[in-house]
Design a protein around this motif. Structure first.
Motif, PDB file in Angstrom:
ATOM      1  N   LYS A 173       0.802  -1.232   0.000  1.00 53.40           N
ATOM      2  CA  LYS A 173       0.000   0.000   0.000  1.00 53.40           C
ATOM      3  C   LYS A 173       0.835   1.282   0.000  1.00 53.40           C
ATOM      4  CE  LYS A 173      -3.993  -1.927  -0.102  1.00 53.40           C
ATOM      5  NZ  LYS A 173      -4.837  -1.765  -1.310  1.00 53.40           N
ATOM      6  N   ALA A 174       2.156   1.166   0.061  1.00 51.22           N
ATOM      7  CA  ALA A 174       2.993   2.364   0.203  1.00 51.22           C
ATOM      8  C   ALA A 174       2.974   3.258  -1.037  1.00 51.22           C
ATOM      9  CB  ALA A 174       4.417   1.956   0.509  1.00 51.22           C
ATOM     10  N   GLY A 175       2.746   2.641  -2.197  1.00 56.35           N
ATOM     11  CA  GLY A 175       2.744   3.431  -3.430  1.00 56.35           C
ATOM     12  C   GLY A 175       4.144   3.687  -3.964  1.00 56.35           C
ATOM     13  N   ILE A 176       5.162   3.263  -3.248  1.00 57.21           N
ATOM     14  CA  ILE A 176       6.563   3.374  -3.712  1.00 57.21           C
ATOM     15  C   ILE A 176       7.266   2.060  -3.377  1.00 57.21           C
ATOM     16  CG2 ILE A 176       6.752   5.869  -3.330  1.00 57.21           C
ATOM     17  CD1 ILE A 176       8.474   4.894  -0.765  1.00 57.21           C
ATOM     18  N   ASP A 177       8.499   1.942  -3.797  1.00 63.18           N
ATOM     19  CA  ASP A 177       9.287   0.769  -3.440  1.00 63.18           C
ATOM     20  C   ASP A 177       9.902   1.010  -2.056  1.00 63.18           C
ATOM     21  OD1 ASP A 177      11.052  -1.273  -3.128  1.00 63.18           O
ATOM     22  OD2 ASP A 177      12.005  -1.075  -5.105  1.00 63.18           O
ATOM     23  N   CYS A 248      -4.607  -0.080   5.799  1.00 64.56           N
ATOM     24  CA  CYS A 248      -4.884  -1.441   6.263  1.00 64.56           C
ATOM     25  C   CYS A 248      -5.826  -1.435   7.451  1.00 64.56           C
ATOM     26  CB  CYS A 248      -3.541  -2.077   6.667  1.00 64.56           C
ATOM     27  SG  CYS A 248      -3.660  -3.650   7.537  1.00 64.56           S
ATOM     28  N   VAL A 249      -6.760  -2.360   7.448  1.00 67.20           N
ATOM     29  CA  VAL A 249      -7.586  -2.552   8.637  1.00 67.20           C
ATOM     30  C   VAL A 249      -7.261  -3.920   9.237  1.00 67.20           C
ATOM     31  CG1 VAL A 249      -9.598  -3.315   7.268  1.00 67.20           C
ATOM     32  CG2 VAL A 249      -9.911  -2.568   9.617  1.00 67.20           C
ATOM     33  N   ALA A 271     -13.130  -3.050   3.693  1.00 68.50           N
ATOM     34  CA  ALA A 271     -11.770  -2.992   3.139  1.00 68.50           C
ATOM     35  C   ALA A 271     -11.837  -2.958   1.607  1.00 68.50           C
ATOM     36  CB  ALA A 271     -10.953  -4.181   3.622  1.00 68.50           C
ATOM     37  N   ALA A 272     -12.750  -3.767   1.047  1.00 64.35           N
ATOM     38  CA  ALA A 272     -12.867  -3.787  -0.418  1.00 64.35           C
ATOM     39  C   ALA A 272     -13.350  -2.420  -0.923  1.00 64.35           C
ATOM     40  CB  ALA A 272     -13.828  -4.899  -0.844  1.00 64.35           C
ATOM     41  N   GLN A 273     -14.349  -1.863  -0.243  1.00 68.78           N
ATOM     42  CA  GLN A 273     -14.876  -0.552  -0.673  1.00 68.78           C
ATOM     43  C   GLN A 273     -13.821   0.540  -0.568  1.00 68.78           C
ATOM     44  OE1 GLN A 273     -18.077  -0.124   2.084  1.00 68.78           O
ATOM     45  NE2 GLN A 273     -19.385  -1.602   1.032  1.00 68.78           N
ATOM     46  N   LEU A 276      -8.531  -1.042   1.064  1.00 69.27           N
ATOM     47  CA  LEU A 276      -7.574  -1.259   2.145  1.00 69.27           C
ATOM     48  C   LEU A 276      -7.136  -2.723   2.168  1.00 69.27           C
ATOM     49  CD1 LEU A 276      -9.238   0.542   5.215  1.00 69.27           C
ATOM     50  CD2 LEU A 276      -7.762   1.497   3.458  1.00 69.27           C
ATOM     51  N   TRP A 277      -5.964  -2.939   2.706  1.00 68.96           N
ATOM     52  CA  TRP A 277      -5.513  -4.309   3.020  1.00 68.96           C
ATOM     53  C   TRP A 277      -6.314  -4.780   4.233  1.00 68.96           C
ATOM     54  CZ3 TRP A 277      -1.694  -7.232   0.568  1.00 68.96           C
ATOM     55  CH2 TRP A 277      -1.280  -8.392   1.215  1.00 68.96           C
TER      56      TRP A 277
END
Ligand SMILES: Cc1ncc(COP(=O)(O)O)c(C=O)c1O
Length: 512
Positions: A173-177, A248-249, A271-273, A276-277
């Motif tokens: 979920k970070a959006g970066i490496d 994340c939840v 989480a799907a909506q 989120l993880w």
């Protein structure tokens, strides 16, 4: 070999040493005695006190300096019997219900022994042990209703299993490496969510992941101590507005305080909506999924992105063994895999197997699978499911005993196998009541009757019985209630010396 001998040039002259016994027959005889003693020890556990404090000379024994000269193994074993085996934590005893542990099992202990004898390092490679390690992970996936394509790893316990799941969540979920650039390079601060009943290991995880404790938002729980879904939704919206990145939840299947199980289906949906993880801390309750009468309680767990579960709790494997499962195997591997030259695979031979260290933080890994595998094969999964149902039924039985006893009261509604209650003291201050109940808890321990712990639920201090024990019988719970009533009466009797918070505010006569 000849070349090696030539190279040293002194073979046969140098007195080379080994740790192997000089007298194999003697070691065999001693080992038989140790096994005989171990069987007796376990068979007779019910006859011993659950716990006893160590005399000063035993405590002093452990301050002895580093041994420099040898001692016969029989003597070393004698010291273990006298100084260690006599003073256990007590969690294998039928009346140990403190914190949250499993009660171990003999077959598992044999598994640990054999694993150590074989000595395989489960960092990976191509021994049979590595296939067994993966098989036990596969069995855990099957227990949770996870797809065969998911991956997982056996770790030291639930805390590590949660760290594994949450690390994958952070990286995805970070959006970066993150592995390359670190958390400082993440654009918007990540936010994780869980209820105010979350286990403390999640705080440690947030700190270890470099996100910090404040990245974990504790959402209030409802009257049943489950995460309040509306409050969660509102917190996510508020965070998005404030420039955070909800990531994340964490749902809990069995909170440590009361055994409350979050609404996992609702969390999966949310989480799907919210993209989120969805991680489930199932250290206590994930395995309820195998218990026929209660599996409905954890419905939705199969939709998680990751699950932490703990075979050393409700599968009663000897410590330590936890398991992290990750639905998306590629994310799992991408989070941890590193291949230095010295650990490269070969097309054939020992290094041709899977590198299991690619799925976690450890390089060397113990052969944890064997103790789980042997006990699962011996008893079959259905028996483990029935034992979980049995503990939950025992929790409800204890609740009915407490409801029927006027001197006791439940502090939380009966849930699964964790019962929170207290000795009543209707006219006592809350401090005096806490002191009275704490004293009951300590005397139960010191008299070797039972081991429970305490906690605070809805602002009320209480005793807490967590029946995660395949040796507990209902008669043990009958005895517990009788002994608590006896001790409560005794402690609150006028003229009895009491811990200081009990004295004052007219507390004594009211307590009984
Ligand atoms: C809900 C929950 N999560 C995590 C843990 C940590 O598990 P472990 O002690 O195996 O590290 C526990 C321990 O009791 C727990 O109850």
């Amino acid at each position: 070999m000849d070349a090696m001998l030539k190279a040293t040039g002194t073979a046969g002259v140098v007195a080379e040493e080994t740790l192997d016994p000089v007298d194999w027959a003697g070691v065999q005889a001693l080992s038989h005695r140790i096994v005989d003693d171990a069987v007796d020890y376990l068979r007779d556990v019910r006859e011993r006190p659950v716990w006893q404090d160590m005399p000063e000379e035993v405590k002093a024994f452990f301050a002895a300096p580093l041994p420099r000269s040898p001692q016969p193994l029989a003597q070393v074993y004698g010291e273990v019997v006298e100084k260690v085996m006599a003073y256990p934590m007590g969690n294998i005893h039928p009346r140990f219900w403190s914190w949250y542990m499993g009660s171990s099992n003999f077959t598992g202990a044999l598994g640990d022994f054999l694993a150590a004898i074989q000595g395989s390092n489960l960092g990976g490679g191509n021994p049979a042990a590595a296939l067994m390690d993966s098989q036990v992970v596969d069995w855990c996936k099957q227990m949770m209703g996870f797809p065969q394509s998911a991956s997982g790893t056996l770790v030291s316990g639930g805390s590590m299993a949660n760290i594994i799941g949450l690390t994958v969540a952070r990286n995805v979920k970070a959006g970066i490496d993150v592995r390359e650039h670190g958390v400082a390079a993440i654009d918007k601060p990540l936010r994780f969510y869980g209820s105010d009943q979350l286990h403390s290991c999640h705080r440690k995880a947030m700190e270890a992941l470099g996100l910090g404790n404040q990245a974990l938002r504790r959402i209030p729980s409802d009257a049943g101590l489950r995460i309040d879904i509306d409050a969660l939704r509102a917190a996510i919206a508020e965070d998005r507005k404030a420039g955070f990145q909800p990531a994340c939840v964490i749902g809990t299947a069995g909170t440590v305080n009361t055994g409350a199980i979050d609404d996992l289906r609702a969390l999966a949906e949310l989480a799907a909506q919210e993209n989120l993880w969805f991680h489930v801390d199932g250290c206590i309750g994930a395995l309820i999924a195998i218990a026929p009468e209660n599996s409905h309680r954890v419905a939705g767990i199969e939709r998680a992105h990751s699950i932490a579960l703990d075979p050393h709790k409700w599968l009663h494997a000897p410590f330590e063994v936890g398991c992290a499962l990750i639905r998306d195997a590629a994310s799992h591997r991408n989070t941890f895999a590193v291949t230095p030259e010295y650990l490269e695979s070969t097309p054939r031979g020992l290094a041709s197997g899977q590198w299991l260290h690619d799925y976690g933080l450890q390089t060397s890994r113990g052969f944890r699978a064997l103790k789980v595998w042997m006990a699962l094969k011996e008893h079959g999964i259905e028996k483990f499911g029935r034992l979980i149902d049995q503990n939950i039924a025992q929790g409800h039985y204890l609740s009915t005993l407490i409801e029927a006893e006027p001197l006791l009261e439940l502090v939380a509604p009966p849930n699964i196998n964790i019962v929170c209650f207290r000795y009543r003291g209707d006219r006592l201050t809350s401090e005096a009541l806490k002191a009275l109940n704490t004293e009951i808890m300590l005397r139960l321990q010191e008299e070797g009757i039972a081991v429970l712990s305490d906690t605070t639920v809805h602002g009320q201090h209480c005793l807490r019985v967590a029946i995660n024990n395949h040796r507990t019988r209902r008669e043990d719970l009958d005895l517990l209630v009788r002994e608590i009533v006896r001790l409560g009466r005794e402690i609150s009797r006028p003229g009895v010396a009491l811990p200081s918070p009990l004295v004052g505010e007219g507390g004594r006569e009211a307590a009984g």
